[in-house]
Design a protein around this motif. Sequence first.
Motif, mmCIF file in Angstrom:
data_model
loop_
_atom_site.group_PDB
_atom_site.id
_atom_site.type_symbol
_atom_site.label_atom_id
_atom_site.label_comp_id
_atom_site.label_asym_id
_atom_site.label_seq_id
_atom_site.Cartn_x
_atom_site.Cartn_y
_atom_site.Cartn_z
ATOM 1 N N ASP A 41 -2.852 -1.147 7.625
ATOM 2 C CA ASP A 41 -3.288 -1.858 6.994
ATOM 3 C C ASP A 41 -3.581 -1.561 5.321
ATOM 4 O OD1 ASP A 41 -4.015 -3.536 9.479
ATOM 5 O OD2 ASP A 41 -6.246 -2.575 9.585
ATOM 6 N N LEU A 42 -3.342 -0.024 5.302
ATOM 7 C CA LEU A 42 -3.970 -0.045 3.351
ATOM 8 C C LEU A 42 -2.807 -0.011 2.917
ATOM 9 C CD1 LEU A 42 -6.136 1.998 1.327
ATOM 10 C CD2 LEU A 42 -4.055 4.020 2.830
ATOM 11 N N VAL A 43 -1.443 0.253 4.213
ATOM 12 C CA VAL A 43 -0.482 0.015 3.350
ATOM 13 C C VAL A 43 -0.134 -1.549 2.415
ATOM 14 C CG1 VAL A 43 2.138 -0.293 3.215
ATOM 15 C CG2 VAL A 43 0.765 1.730 3.707
ATOM 16 N N ARG A 44 -0.682 -2.517 3.108
ATOM 17 C CA ARG A 44 0.034 -3.825 3.030
ATOM 18 C C ARG A 44 -1.794 -4.314 2.530
ATOM 19 N NH1 ARG A 44 1.376 -4.127 8.207
ATOM 20 N NH2 ARG A 44 -0.531 -3.744 9.353
ATOM 21 N N ALA A 45 -2.299 -3.916 2.231
ATOM 22 C CA ALA A 45 -4.183 -4.000 1.114
ATOM 23 C C ALA A 45 -3.682 -3.731 0.086
ATOM 24 C CB ALA A 45 -4.913 -2.941 1.576
ATOM 25 N N LEU A 46 -3.288 -2.402 -0.359
ATOM 26 C CA LEU A 46 -2.539 -1.835 -1.338
ATOM 27 C C LEU A 46 -1.490 -2.506 -2.467
ATOM 28 C CD1 LEU A 46 -2.658 2.008 -1.532
ATOM 29 C CD2 LEU A 46 -4.003 0.426 -2.659
ATOM 30 N N ARG A 47 -0.337 -3.162 -1.202
ATOM 31 C CA ARG A 47 0.417 -3.617 -1.895
ATOM 32 C C ARG A 47 0.324 -5.023 -2.668
ATOM 33 N NH1 ARG A 47 4.140 -3.462 2.607
ATOM 34 N NH2 ARG A 47 5.183 -1.781 2.052
ATOM 35 N N ARG A 83 7.884 0.110 3.690
ATOM 36 C CA ARG A 83 9.312 -0.142 2.913
ATOM 37 C C ARG A 83 9.333 0.168 1.991
ATOM 38 N NH1 ARG A 83 7.808 -3.510 6.608
ATOM 39 N NH2 ARG A 83 8.063 -5.894 6.417
ATOM 40 N N ALA A 84 10.553 -0.101 1.061
ATOM 41 C CA ALA A 84 10.803 0.866 0.334
ATOM 42 C C ALA A 84 9.806 1.310 -0.775
ATOM 43 C CB ALA A 84 12.490 0.218 -0.458
ATOM 44 N N ASP A 85 8.686 1.039 -0.919
ATOM 45 C CA ASP A 85 7.873 0.965 -2.064
ATOM 46 C C ASP A 85 6.867 2.300 -1.306
ATOM 47 O OD1 ASP A 85 6.466 -0.270 0.113
ATOM 48 O OD2 ASP A 85 5.377 -1.842 -1.644
ATOM 49 N N THR A 86 7.208 3.106 -0.056
ATOM 50 C CA THR A 86 6.674 3.349 0.487
ATOM 51 C C THR A 86 7.117 4.657 0.706
ATOM 52 O OG1 THR A 86 5.903 1.843 2.003
ATOM 53 C CG2 THR A 86 4.612 3.590 2.528
#
Length: 610
Positions: free
Chosen positions: A92-98, A126-129
């Motif tokens: 959820d954190l990754v999605r919120a930051l993206r 994803r590739a940004d992670t």
Amino acid sequence: MTPPAASLKRRIDRRRDRPAIRWLVAAAILLVLIGLRTTAPWAEANGRAFDVASTLAPPVPAEPGAILVAIDEPSFSALGRQWPWPRAIHGDLVRALRAAGARAIAFDVVFGEPGEGDVGLAEAARADTVFAADESLIETPHASSLIRTEPLPELLGRGAVAGVASVSMDGDGVLRRMPRYPDSFTRRVAGAAGRMARGEGGLIQYFGPAGSYPRVSYYQALDPARFLPPEYFRGRTVIVGYSLQATPDLAAGATDAFETPFTMTTGQLSPGGEVQATILDNLLHDLAIRPLPDWAGVVALIAGGVLAVLIASGGTTPRRFALAAAAVLLCLLAGWTALRFGRIWLSPLDPAIGLASVSAGLAIRDYARELRLRREVQRASTRYLAPEMVDRILRDPSLLNLGGERREMTMLFADIRGFTTISEAMKADPEGLTRMINGILTPLSDIVLSHGGTIDKYMGDCIMAFWNAPLDQPDHAARALAAAIEMEAALPAINAAILAELPEGASPPPIRIGIGLNSGECVVGNMGSSRRFDYSVLGDAVNVASRLEGMSKSYGVPIVIGEPTARLLGEGHDLVEIDRAAVRGKQEAQGVYTCARFMPQPLAPDGSPP
């Protein structure tokens, strides 16, 4: 007899070291220091020197390279969960930051074992992670093993990458060195953000103490629209890591804080995420510091010692100390300048310690030699020179150079009468005769020195002395007369000592002295050759003083005083003129004086003493 001034000059010349001796002393000190460089305390001192230099006016990037999302105590309270949290929350954190516009999202947390919610995190990555990997060295009695812990493969299935987040501390526990891995965590973060890592390895340039990077709590980053300003994460790199005051679960590896150069002054540890952000900025802005090889430190140490020898080879002691102190400060400034503007590190302690140690060693040696020389010169010279003259020569050895000056002075010649008879009585005992003449000359010489006189020379059983050189003595005539009177008064004790030394039954006539005093302008200084000379006095007044001493026998008085001395003495010294005579070698007659107490008493009318 060896001229005392020449002997004194030879002793003082020994104070000047031959260059080879100084170099040998410096070499011995430097060898010891080179050995000490291999010890842990020396390495720790150089590390602390780096801490001070690198934190003094450090360069700061115009914009921090990353924003920190802190796994902290407020987030534990807001989420109401124990660690480890379900990994779906991290998804959820990754999605919120993206969604908030973050360019790259990096977890400084190793997800090496399966956990609750792995699928939710894997679907969000994803590739940004970027996920952290770990590499650790396991030491056993039998072998050493390098263990690498990678994140779960399913977390990398949609383009996410892993980078080694491990760091290496120095022996004193301070984190100073850039990661040595080609696939380091920060290089992967730079790549995920679409930026080029320009820097290489070396030493980390820190930009401030703990808290220097922007940081938000984990729970705030989960809902940035609610808790943070608009566009807060737009185009930014985000590093997620621990930032805890108290570790909630040590077994889970939730402690992640390091001692940095700023810890020395603040006492605070820096969270691992902030350390990774610092390393990232070192790579992006090419700010890492390149340490020079160890041999360069040895060369710098030797150079400092060489400079110390050159400084110690000339000038006065205060000047040498001032130059040495200035050179040490210059070493420190040069070390900081090379670090700050050249991004090169060569510890300034190496040349500074070499310079200071060699300077101190040479200074201690010189001081010990000076004390030894002073004692030696004083023992050897106080029987010839007044103590004031010895002190002055020790302070200024140039007084022993050849040459002279004109001064008005008073001269004294004292000849021992009756010693020939004693010599005949003791001709079978030359050693005893030597002791006896020394026993006569020693107390008489001590009297001269006690009145500030300088003994020019001994001529058999005659003493020549003078006053008003090399120190100024305005009352030189009075001093000379006082010495002459005291010498005469010392004769009874001297004669008693002689009788005690003579063979039983011997009864020679008592020792008497004849003293001549005269004053006038003379040339005084070191006279002779460059190899053998004496601190002596020349002039017509000297010759007259010698003639007056010879005339004391014919006048029947122990002390004969020339007219110039009588004029200088003036009233109050009980002088009487006993004659006006032309001294041998002189055409002009002058007054001849003595003290009234020494005048022969006239006989009574019946021929008996009055």
